[in-house]
Design a protein around this motif. Sequence first.
Motif, short mmCIF file in Angstrom:
data_model
loop_
_atom_site.label_atom_id
_atom_site.label_comp_id
_atom_site.label_asym_id
_atom_site.label_seq_id
_atom_site.Cartn_x
_atom_site.Cartn_y
_atom_site.Cartn_z
N GLN A 1 -2.31 -51.83 -26.54
CA GLN A 1 -2.97 -53.12 -26.26
C GLN A 1 -4.37 -52.90 -25.68
OE1 GLN A 1 -0.02 -54.86 -23.75
NE2 GLN A 1 0.95 -56.00 -25.41
N GLU B 1 -7.76 -46.19 -19.30
CA GLU B 1 -6.48 -46.12 -18.59
C GLU B 1 -6.30 -47.37 -17.72
OE1 GLU B 1 -5.66 -42.70 -15.96
OE2 GLU B 1 -4.18 -44.00 -14.99
N ARG C 1 2.30 -49.51 -11.14
CA ARG C 1 3.30 -49.58 -12.23
C ARG C 1 3.07 -48.48 -13.27
NH1 ARG C 1 1.86 -55.58 -13.73
NH2 ARG C 1 1.66 -55.54 -11.48
N TYR C 2 4.11 -48.22 -14.06
CA TYR C 2 4.00 -47.24 -15.14
C TYR C 2 3.26 -47.85 -16.32
CZ TYR C 2 7.13 -44.04 -12.79
OH TYR C 2 7.67 -43.18 -11.89
N VAL C 3 2.60 -46.99 -17.08
CA VAL C 3 1.91 -47.45 -18.29
C VAL C 3 2.81 -47.11 -19.48
CG1 VAL C 3 -0.18 -47.21 -19.66
CG2 VAL C 3 -0.28 -46.90 -17.19
N THR C 4 3.08 -48.12 -20.31
CA THR C 4 3.92 -47.88 -21.50
C THR C 4 3.02 -47.62 -22.71
OG1 THR C 4 3.90 -50.20 -22.11
CG2 THR C 4 5.66 -49.49 -20.62
N LEU C 5 3.63 -47.12 -23.79
CA LEU C 5 2.88 -46.89 -25.03
C LEU C 5 2.28 -48.20 -25.53
CD1 LEU C 5 2.05 -44.91 -27.24
CD2 LEU C 5 4.21 -45.41 -28.39
N MET C 6 3.04 -49.29 -25.39
CA MET C 6 2.55 -50.60 -25.81
C MET C 6 1.29 -50.98 -25.02
SD MET C 6 2.97 -52.97 -27.88
CE MET C 6 4.59 -52.92 -28.61
N ASN C 7 1.31 -50.72 -23.70
CA ASN C 7 0.13 -51.01 -22.86
C ASN C 7 -1.09 -50.24 -23.38
OD1 ASN C 7 2.18 -50.75 -19.89
ND2 ASN C 7 1.68 -52.58 -21.05
N ARG D 1 -3.43 -50.14 -17.82
CA ARG D 1 -2.64 -50.53 -16.64
C ARG D 1 -2.59 -52.04 -16.45
NH1 ARG D 1 -0.97 -46.82 -13.06
NH2 ARG D 1 -1.42 -44.70 -13.72
#
Length: 264
Positions: free
Chosen positions: A198, A75, A189-195, A79
């Motif tokens: 990656q 996680e 910050r928010y975590v996106t699906l892309m993050n 982030r």
Amino acid sequence: MRIIVCLKPVPDPKHWNKLKLDPQTRTLVRTGIPGTINPLDRNALEEALRVREALGGEVIVLSMAPPDAQPVLKEALARGADRAVLLSDRVFAGSDTLATAYVLSEAIRTLGDFDLVLCGDETIDGGTAQVSAQLAEFLGVPNLMHVSSVDARPDAPWLVRSQIEHGCMVVEVKPPMVLSVVKAINEPRYVTLMNILQAEGKELAIWSAQDVNLSEPWVGLAGSPTQMADLLTPERKGRAEMLPGSPANQARALADRLHRLGFC
Ligand SMILES: Cc1cc2nc3c(=O)[nH]c(=O)nc-3n(C[C@H](O)[C@H](O)[C@H](O)COP(=O)(O)OP(=O)(O)OC[C@H]3O[C@@H](n4cnc5c(N)ncnc54)[C@H](O)[C@@H]3O)c2cc1C
């Protein structure tokens, strides 16, 4: 710029009702309880990302925890951390705060030169708020706690704001340093699906005691100067009573009860 974030995986508060104490070993039984990033360590990581955005460099997250803490470190990678190191070895089990700080400090030395180590002010499980100061002492660098802002300036001492009773102080300090942060410092910050996708490609190294140069005996339960004398669940003495009816009737009944109990 090398920034290290010390991040402690803690039992997820949503599952705290399942936590138990082992009366024999006097430790928390965490088996089967999902872990999460200690909340203030999320703020520490966010601040590390902001310093990296301002000055460049890399952010490494460092944890001393059992192997099942890997999802928590993933996680942290999602982030925005560049890589993660999980210190995991049976000999670390039962470490008190001094032993924890010692192992973390030796791992930081093993990683090489650093500019900034960021911690949370305290954890939501142990909650001693000792580790960051002990870490700074082992590393021989300045330490500031209760940090609510960091102005990381290139080619000049940094301005670090620290909350104190009835106000705050702003300190000029030159890297390397260890800072521990409060919640007010930022909004993670928010975590996106892309993050998340990656993060799968980022390095998560698992180090044992052999990967770190431990020359002192401050490791694990045997090397911990603090020994748990006792650990117990407080006896439940309180009881609750729900007062029925409208708010006005509830207020009247409450006032009546307090009056009978001699409070008013
Ligand atoms: C005698 C004794 C035995 C113990 N035995 C056990 C045991 O068997 N199992 C167990 O889980 N705990 C055990 N503990 C608790 C253990 O000492 C603490 O979990 C640990 O030292 C961190 O202390 P804290 O949570 O109070 O951290 P704090 O000082 O409140 O944490 C401040 C900050 O330091 C950093 N930090 C703290 N711990 C870590 C970590 N592990 N990795 C990375 N960063 C970190 C984080 O940034 C955190 O926000 C024991 C404690 C004692 C006194």
